[in-house]
Design a protein around this motif. Structure first.
Motif, short mmCIF file in Angstrom:
data_model
loop_
_atom_site.label_atom_id
_atom_site.label_comp_id
_atom_site.label_asym_id
_atom_site.label_seq_id
_atom_site.Cartn_x
_atom_site.Cartn_y
_atom_site.Cartn_z
N LEU A 57 -11.06 11.87 -13.83
CA LEU A 57 -11.95 11.49 -12.69
C LEU A 57 -11.82 12.22 -11.26
O LEU A 57 -10.62 12.47 -11.06
N GLY A 58 -12.76 12.85 -10.80
CA GLY A 58 -12.50 13.76 -9.58
C GLY A 58 -12.22 12.99 -8.43
O GLY A 58 -10.97 13.27 -7.65
N GLY A 59 -12.95 11.81 -8.05
CA GLY A 59 -12.53 10.97 -6.90
C GLY A 59 -12.42 9.58 -6.98
O GLY A 59 -13.49 9.15 -7.89
N VAL A 60 -11.51 8.96 -6.95
CA VAL A 60 -11.41 7.51 -7.09
C VAL A 60 -11.15 6.70 -5.62
O VAL A 60 -9.97 7.09 -5.14
N SER A 61 -12.07 6.19 -5.24
CA SER A 61 -12.07 5.77 -3.98
C SER A 61 -10.81 4.72 -3.55
O SER A 61 -10.31 5.00 -2.51
N LYS A 62 -10.67 4.17 -4.61
CA LYS A 62 -9.46 3.04 -4.09
C LYS A 62 -8.10 3.72 -3.85
O LYS A 62 -7.45 3.40 -3.08
N ILE A 63 -8.03 4.88 -4.81
CA ILE A 63 -6.78 5.66 -4.61
C ILE A 63 -6.90 6.45 -3.32
O ILE A 63 -5.54 6.56 -2.57
N VAL A 64 -7.66 7.28 -3.12
CA VAL A 64 -8.15 7.77 -1.81
C VAL A 64 -7.66 6.94 -0.60
O VAL A 64 -7.07 7.21 0.36
N ASP A 65 -7.98 5.72 -0.64
CA ASP A 65 -7.94 4.67 0.07
C ASP A 65 -6.57 4.37 0.67
O ASP A 65 -6.03 4.27 1.68
N TYR A 66 -5.80 4.22 -0.49
CA TYR A 66 -4.32 4.14 -0.28
C TYR A 66 -3.50 5.38 0.41
O TYR A 66 -2.65 5.13 1.23
N PHE A 67 -4.03 6.55 -0.13
CA PHE A 67 -3.39 7.48 0.50
C PHE A 67 -3.63 7.69 2.15
O PHE A 67 -2.82 8.04 3.05
N THR A 68 -5.18 7.39 2.33
CA THR A 68 -5.32 7.64 3.80
C THR A 68 -4.69 6.50 4.68
O THR A 68 -3.96 6.67 5.67
N LYS A 69 -4.49 5.30 4.15
CA LYS A 69 -3.92 4.02 4.85
C LYS A 69 -2.50 4.43 5.02
O LYS A 69 -2.01 4.20 6.03
N THR A 70 -1.79 4.97 4.03
CA THR A 70 -0.39 5.37 4.05
C THR A 70 -0.19 6.36 4.97
O THR A 70 0.99 6.17 5.87
N ILE A 71 -1.01 7.44 5.14
CA ILE A 71 -0.79 8.36 6.19
C ILE A 71 -0.88 7.86 7.63
O ILE A 71 -0.15 8.13 8.48
N ASP A 72 -1.88 6.97 7.67
CA ASP A 72 -2.01 6.29 9.03
C ASP A 72 -0.77 5.59 9.24
O ASP A 72 -0.39 5.61 10.35
N LEU A 73 -0.28 4.95 8.21
CA LEU A 73 0.82 4.00 8.56
C LEU A 73 2.17 4.93 8.98
O LEU A 73 2.81 4.39 9.86
N ILE A 127 0.69 -1.18 -0.01
CA ILE A 127 0.26 -0.05 0.00
C ILE A 127 0.89 1.08 -0.05
O ILE A 127 0.76 2.23 -0.71
N TYR A 128 2.26 1.21 0.85
CA TYR A 128 2.98 2.23 0.88
C TYR A 128 3.53 2.58 -0.59
O TYR A 128 3.53 3.74 -1.09
N ASN A 129 3.92 1.57 -1.14
CA ASN A 129 4.45 1.79 -2.40
C ASN A 129 3.30 2.31 -3.43
O ASN A 129 3.70 3.08 -4.18
N ALA A 130 2.10 1.69 -3.48
CA ALA A 130 1.19 2.16 -4.46
C ALA A 130 0.71 3.60 -4.10
O ALA A 130 0.82 4.65 -5.00
N ALA A 131 0.82 4.06 -2.88
CA ALA A 131 0.65 5.33 -2.38
C ALA A 131 1.67 6.33 -3.01
O ALA A 131 1.12 7.23 -3.63
N THR A 132 2.81 6.09 -2.65
CA THR A 132 3.78 6.88 -3.11
C THR A 132 3.96 7.10 -4.73
O THR A 132 4.35 8.11 -5.31
#
Ligand SMILES: Nc1nc2c(ncn2[C@@H]2O[C@H](COP(=O)(O)OP(=O)(O)OP(=O)(O)O)[C@@H](O)[C@H]2O)c(=O)[nH]1
Ligand SMILES: [Mg+2]
Length: 387
Positions: free
Chosen positions: A342-358, A158-163
């Motif tokens: 695309l304005g909002g892509v939930s899967k991508i937002v999810d990667y970002f949120t999880k990475t910030i938490d991590l 997830i970290y790799n995907a987000a970065t």
């Protein structure tokens, strides 16, 4: 439209290999040139050797960071992938410069997986480097998102995907998102069969790239979808889909059910394409879109093209939609759809949120360990040392 394709890492290289085959197919089936060059860039010798259709010379299969990795990849450390790509960028760019068809190229397509190390790190770095050199050509990224089981079990996924995604978003003109998991649910028999998934990923590009390059009058539609339309459509987060009509029993022109089905085939086709999008998203979030209808001459009528357009506008009301038709002599009726900006892509937002938490969790943990170390140092301060 003519693309120059560069794959990074194992996944990127294999999908680029698939585009090389797409180019060969266009040449042999339709005598069209849609792919001006295909390259694979990797830190791993074995991955480069496993490709089939990309030319096997060192200028098309480019090994980078050999002295740092010993030719064995970066083991999912995408910071290292980015660093190597940056340091060895001249090696990749020099290879591209040799392409005799550079002038004809309409756009670059860079391909990689978000979750690995080499491709995940290299794709944005190289997009940036290429942008500095070739300002006049659009640079697109095609990024493959990991399987769900990888997200659940493999560290750094997830970290790799987000970065990777954030960096790509900052430099690429558009990012075509492809979710590996989608291809499992589409067809269980291809679970784990990456070669089949790769073929499915490349397939929607075939008609899309061919349509604007056609020269034979019988294949030229009443509205040609060319490179200009595609370039005007692609911006930011993007998905692509491909829907095909069922070929089955012969139609009876007098049967009322067949007559009714004929009236609905446009809607059915576009619904198929939307349900097969490369990543699940809400079409209503799209700012731009396009569709290309391909059908036998006898089946192609403006009513069909219009029905598809009306339905797409209904499900993506905010999108500026471009369209084209591509008459063929054989093959089933099909439609290719792109939804972009695309304005909002939930899967991508999810990667970002999880990475910030991590990152937060790791920081807190590190602070905790530092306090523990300090406590320990305080505790043994008065103990005599033997050193
Ligand atoms: N669709 C598809 N996904 C792939 C393929 N190969 C690997 N993947 C996915 O790509 C991710 C791993 O990225 P790789 O491309 O193997 O990694 P890499 O860029 O070579 O990086 P390192 O091996 O760490 O140096 C995982 O999510 C895999 O599921 C492939 O051929 N097709
Ligand atoms: Mg690898």
């Amino acid at each position: 439209m003519k693309l120059l394709v560069i794959g990074f890492g194992q996944c990127g290289g294999r999908i680029a290999d698939e585009f090389a085959r797409l180019g060969m197919r266009a040449r042999s089936e339709r005598r069209l040139n849609i792919i001006t060059g295909v390259f694979a860039v990797n830190t791993d010798v074995a991955d480069l050797s496993g490709l089939f259709s990309i030319r096997p010379d060192y200028q098309h299969r480019v090994l980078i960071g050999g002295n740092k990795t010993g030719g064995h990849g970066v083991g999912k450390i995408n910071e290292l992938g980015a660093e190597i790509a940056r340091d060895d960028s001249d090696k990749s760019i020099d290879a591209l410069r040799e392409t005799p068809q550079y002038e004809e190229t309409d756009a670059f397509l860079l391909v990689a997986a978000a979750a690995g190390g080499t491709g995940s790190g290299a794709i944005a770095t190289m997009t940036q480097k290429l942008k500095e050199r070739y300002i006049e050509k659009p640079l697109y990224n095609l990024i493959v998102l990991p399987f769900q089981h990888e997200e659940e079990t493999e560290g750094r996924t997830i970290y790799n995907a987000a970065t990777c995604l954030k960096s790509a978003y900052l430099v690429a003109d558009a990012i075509i998102l492809v979710d590996n998991q989608r291809y499992i649910s589409k067809n269980f028999s291809i679970r784990g069969n990456l070669a089949k998934i790769n073929a499915l990923i490349a397939e929607p590009f075939y008609n899309l790239l061919c349509a604007g390059e056609e020269t034979k009058p019988q294949y030229i539609g009443s509205r040609i979808l060319d490179a200009g339309d595609i370039i005007q459509t692609l911006a930011g987060w993007t998905v692509i889909g491909y829907g095909q009509s069922q070929t089955g029993r012969r139609k009876n022109p007098f049967d009322f059910r067949d007559k009714m089905a004929e009236g609905q085939r446009g809607v059915q086709l576009i619904n198929n394409a939307i349900s097969e999008l490369s990543l699940r998203c809400n079409p209503a979030d799209a700012g731009r879109g396009l569709y290309l209808v391909s059908a036998l001459h006898k089946d192609m009528d403006m009513g069909l093209v219009k029905d598809i357009g009306t339905h797409l506008k209904h499900i993506a009301p905010e999108a500026i939609i471009r369209t084209g038709d591509y008459p063929r002599e054989k093959g089933p009726m099909n439609v290719t759809v792109i939804l972009s900006e695309l304005g909002g892509v939930s899967k991508i937002v999810d990667y970002f949120t999880k990475t910030i938490d991590l990152i937060d969790f790791i920081k807190k943990k590190r602070e905790g360990i530092e306090i523990e170390h300090r406590d320990l140092a305080d505790a043994f301060r008065d103990i005599p040392s033997l050193l």
